[in-house]
Design a protein around this motif. Structure first.
Motif, mmCIF file in Angstrom:
data_model
loop_
_atom_site.group_PDB
_atom_site.id
_atom_site.type_symbol
_atom_site.label_atom_id
_atom_site.label_comp_id
_atom_site.label_asym_id
_atom_site.label_seq_id
_atom_site.Cartn_x
_atom_site.Cartn_y
_atom_site.Cartn_z
ATOM 1 N N ALA A 50 0.742 -1.301 0.029
ATOM 2 C CA ALA A 50 -0.023 -0.119 0.003
ATOM 3 C C ALA A 50 1.011 1.311 0.018
ATOM 4 N N GLN A 51 1.985 1.303 0.787
ATOM 5 C CA GLN A 51 2.812 2.351 0.737
ATOM 6 C C GLN A 51 3.410 2.746 -0.577
ATOM 7 N N ALA A 52 3.811 1.597 -1.235
ATOM 8 C CA ALA A 52 4.404 1.894 -2.451
ATOM 9 C C ALA A 52 3.558 2.402 -3.493
ATOM 10 N N PHE A 53 2.350 2.101 -3.726
ATOM 11 C CA PHE A 53 1.178 2.378 -4.449
ATOM 12 C C PHE A 53 0.920 3.886 -4.135
ATOM 13 N N ILE A 54 0.566 4.153 -2.625
ATOM 14 C CA ILE A 54 0.099 5.332 -2.219
ATOM 15 C C ILE A 54 1.229 6.633 -2.555
ATOM 16 N N THR B 55 -3.460 9.765 3.151
ATOM 17 C CA THR B 55 -2.663 10.391 2.057
ATOM 18 C C THR B 55 -3.575 9.781 0.666
ATOM 19 N N ALA B 56 -4.057 8.401 0.796
ATOM 20 C CA ALA B 56 -4.844 7.637 -0.271
ATOM 21 C C ALA B 56 -6.127 8.679 -0.402
ATOM 22 N N MET B 57 -6.815 8.818 0.683
ATOM 23 C CA MET B 57 -8.018 9.410 0.794
ATOM 24 C C MET B 57 -8.115 10.910 -0.043
ATOM 25 N N LYS B 58 -6.871 11.500 0.173
ATOM 26 C CA LYS B 58 -6.659 12.657 -0.248
ATOM 27 C C LYS B 58 -6.527 12.688 -1.828
ATOM 28 N N TYR C 227 -4.578 0.105 -6.983
ATOM 29 C CA TYR C 227 -4.528 1.269 -6.046
ATOM 30 C C TYR C 227 -5.805 0.940 -4.971
ATOM 31 N N LEU C 228 -6.956 0.792 -5.629
ATOM 32 C CA LEU C 228 -8.140 0.534 -4.568
ATOM 33 C C LEU C 228 -8.125 -0.668 -4.033
ATOM 34 N N ASN C 229 -7.612 -1.529 -4.432
ATOM 35 C CA ASN C 229 -7.381 -2.925 -3.859
ATOM 36 C C ASN C 229 -6.545 -2.788 -2.754
ATOM 37 N N SER C 230 -5.383 -1.966 -3.121
ATOM 38 C CA SER C 230 -4.401 -1.802 -1.862
ATOM 39 C C SER C 230 -4.852 -1.164 -0.710
ATOM 40 N N ILE C 231 -5.780 -0.148 -0.940
ATOM 41 C CA ILE C 231 -6.602 0.602 0.163
ATOM 42 C C ILE C 231 -7.390 -0.279 0.850
ATOM 43 N N LYS C 232 -8.206 -1.212 -0.083
ATOM 44 C CA LYS C 232 -8.858 -2.183 0.668
ATOM 45 C C LYS C 232 -7.930 -3.047 1.554
ATOM 46 N N ASP C 233 -7.018 -3.345 1.419
ATOM 47 C CA ASP C 233 -6.107 -4.268 1.978
ATOM 48 C C ASP C 233 -5.350 -3.621 3.207
ATOM 49 N N LEU C 234 -5.176 -2.375 3.006
ATOM 50 C CA LEU C 234 -4.629 -1.399 4.274
ATOM 51 C C LEU C 234 -5.679 -1.239 5.014
#
Length: 627
Positions: A48-52, A112-115, A79-86
């Motif tokens: 997630a950190q890498a994607f975000i 950061t992702a939500m922003k 990206y959305l999957n990584s947020i779900k996993d996060l």
């Protein structure tokens, strides 16, 4: 979405980013002392950190100029999957240690992702204003209803149109893709607890679109005081604009907005309701409130009723759609406003109908119509009523619970044929029949203006014939029925019969009862003189009399000819020769039988007369109503 090189915009090719996407192979092996779940959660955190970080505008110049939801959607999915996993990782860390450093780190990443998603959401809404206009949304709402998110967008669309054989335009594809993207972002942000940020953007942008849409339709918000100060001509123009705007606003603008809102925020009914209410309430209240203000217009008079009925009819016809679109409990005020407008318009119509009847009753014109022609009151009332009959269904609703009150019982012979099983239909039928009876009674009183009784009967025949023809040539025919028409046609014949009896009685009386009886030459001479005088007097008067209806005029003439000519011919043929032999001349015989019909063809055209009479009545001073 544009396709590049014939490849699908959703192909699984690598992202156009300068660096390759992160993968689980880059994560160092976990320590054997950690549990499997902990190891998996840490791995999710690293991915997630890498994607975000890659799409963090504050850290990446690439992220500042590129959109995550443009071009290849595989990056957006990841990206959305990584947020779900996060999110799952955060739940795990909370259950293990709510104060751990890893949880703080995950929370920072989530912010950061939500922003970033908030920015993407705004960009999609802003850049697709044209593609997400309510008309486009409402046109293909049935198609988008099967698409849950961008992850299944391509598969669903391709399968649907492969089966149906339909084609989909590029504009539609872009619009549907934007709807899928918005839904995916909204689902993700709501799930992560950031729904407020998403909703705020959505409300601002979509409300501006709805407000702009109403303005483009020609509708402008007004206050009651503004409406009251307007001249009717100006207000009528606003009414026309409203009528044009109303149908489009309900069937396209509000409906399309409801479809879009339902789709984007399908993850939360409460958010859907909140968004739709804030976006449309103000515009809908103003739009549906305008007719109520018109119903309160202080200068309403009977001739303005047609525009009031147009407003009532427009709301009534669209009310099922209005109920569906504004079905949320929070939108009850909108439905109440629409109902209040109907109530006020109905009250205005009933008031104007009462005023119309009162105006007929108060008509005070004392000038006889030249030649016994159609009275201006008859023309105005019947034109008015025939136009009203076009709104019979609407009027039935308005007067259904408004009983007809009269000073005296209605004659059963007049209304006996008007019984109906349909209460509302019967109510408006009785109302029309009553108004016609009122004007006929008023006209009956105006016969006193004629000194010649025959002319007074001709006046009644003319006016009743005009009434019957108007009924037969309008929807009144279906409301009043064939029996009503037959009874009044019979009444016209009765009037014309009385006219013939009174108008030609002297002419018939100038000839002997038996035209072929033997009489002296002096008697024959006397009869010819009396006939000449009586016929010439009748002819002189009746060339100035008028029957405007050509069919009725011809029927009257034929009837007079058929009664008079055979009697005169018998007398003429019996006594003309004898009179010439005794007197040495037949100069007293002025008219040959075959010429009488020619003379009679000149009557009832109103030569030297006219049908237009000025009246002191305010009812028909404005002439015929035009629509």
């Amino acid at each position: 979405m544009a396709r590049k090189g014939g490849r699908s915009i959703f192909s699984k090719s690598s992202s156009p980013s300068p660096a390759s996407s992160p993968s689980r192979s880059t994560i160092p092996p976990s320590s054997p002392h950690r549990t499997f779940s902990e190891s998996l959660m840490e791995e999710n955190l690293e991915i997630a950190q890498a994607f975000i970080a890659k799409w963090d505008s504050d850290e990446s110049s690439f992220a500042k100029v590129n959109s995550l939801f443009h071009g290849d959607r595989s990056e957006a999915r990841q990206y959305l999957n990584s947020i779900k996993d996060l999110q799952s990782t955060m739940h795990f860390f909370i259950s293990q240690d709510s104060g751990s450093e890893k949880l703080v780190r995950a929370q920072t990443l989530m912010q950061t992702a939500m922003k970033r998603l908030q920015k993407e959401f705004y960009q999609i809404l802003s850049s697709n204003r044209a593609n997400l206009d309510p008309e486009s949304v409402s046109n293909h709402s049935s198609r988008t209803s099967t698409i849950s998110s961008l992850s299944d967008f391509e598969d669903e669309i391709e399968e649907e149109f492969r089966v149906t054989g339909e084609s989909i335009s590029e504009v539609e594809r872009v619009s549907m893709a934007a709807m899928a993207d918005l839904k995916s972002i909204a689902d993700c942000m709501i799930s992560a607890g950031y729904g407020k940020e998403c909703v705020k953007i959505y409300k601002i942008i979509r409300k501006s679109i709805v407000d702009e849409g109403l303005y483009r339709l020609g509708f402008e918000k007004m206050s009651l005081s503004q409406v009251q100060k307007m001249d009717w001509e100006v207000l009528e123009l606003r009414i026309k604009n409203w009528l044009n705007a109303m149908k489009v606003a309900v069937k396209t603008l509000f409906y399309g907005e409801r479809i879009l809102c339902d789709h984007v925020f399908s993850a939360s009914l409460s958010i859907t309701e909140s968004c739709f209410a804030e976006i449309t309430r103000e515009g809908a209240m103003a739009l549906f409130g305008f007719p109520e203000m018109v119903g309160k217009f202080k200068k309403l008079s009977p001739e303005k009723m047609f525009r009031i009925l147009d407003l009532y009819e427009a709301i009534t016809n669209l009310f099922p759609e209005i109920e569906f679109i504004f079905s949320f409990e929070s939108m009850s005020a909108v439905l109440t406003q629409a109902v209040n407008s109907l109530i006020k318009l109905g009250e205005a119509v009933r008031m104007m109908l009462s005023d119309f009847e009162a105006a007929i009753q108060k008509d005070s014109s004392k000038t006889a119509v030249p030649g016994g022609g159609v009275h201006p009151l008859t023309r105005y009332v019947m034109n008015y009523i025939s136009f009203l009959s076009d709104y019979s269904q609407t009027l039935s609703d308005i007067v259904a619970d408004w009983p007809l009150t009269t000073q005296s019982p209605l004659p059963e012979s007049y209304f006996g044929s008007l019984d109906s099983d349909d209460g509302s239909s019967s109510s408006i039928t009785m109302r029309f029949a009553w108004l016609i009876l009122v004007v006929l009674c008023k006209l009956d009183g105006k016969t006193e203006l004629y000194k010649d009784v025959a002319l007074s009967y001709l006046f009644l025949a003319n006016n009743l014939q005009y009434v019957v023809v108007k009924v037969c040539n309008s929807n009144l025919k279906f409301l009043l029925g064939e029996d009503w028409i037959a009874k009044h046609e019979s009444k016209v014949k009765q009037y014309t019969s009385n006219y013939q009896r009174m108008g030609w009685s002297k002419v018939f009386a100038s000839l002997p009862e038996d035209p072929t009886a033997e009489i002296s030459p002096d008697q024959a001479k006397s009869y010819f003189k009396r006939f000449n005088a009586a016929f010439e007097e009748a002819y002189r008067k009746q060339t100035s009399w008028l029957v405007a209806d050509s069919k009725l005029r011809d029927e009257i003439k034929v009837s007079v000819v058929n009664r008079l000519v055979p009697v005169y011919r018998a007398y003429y043929e019996k006594h003309r020769v004898g009179l010439a032999r005794e007197c040495g001349s037949d100069s007293l015989v002025r008219y040959a039988p075959e010429n009488l019909a020619n003379y009679l063809s000149d009557i009832l055209y109103g030569v030297g007369g006219g049908v237009s009479v000025s009246s002191s009545s305010s009812l028909h001073s404005n002439g015929r109503h035009s629509r």
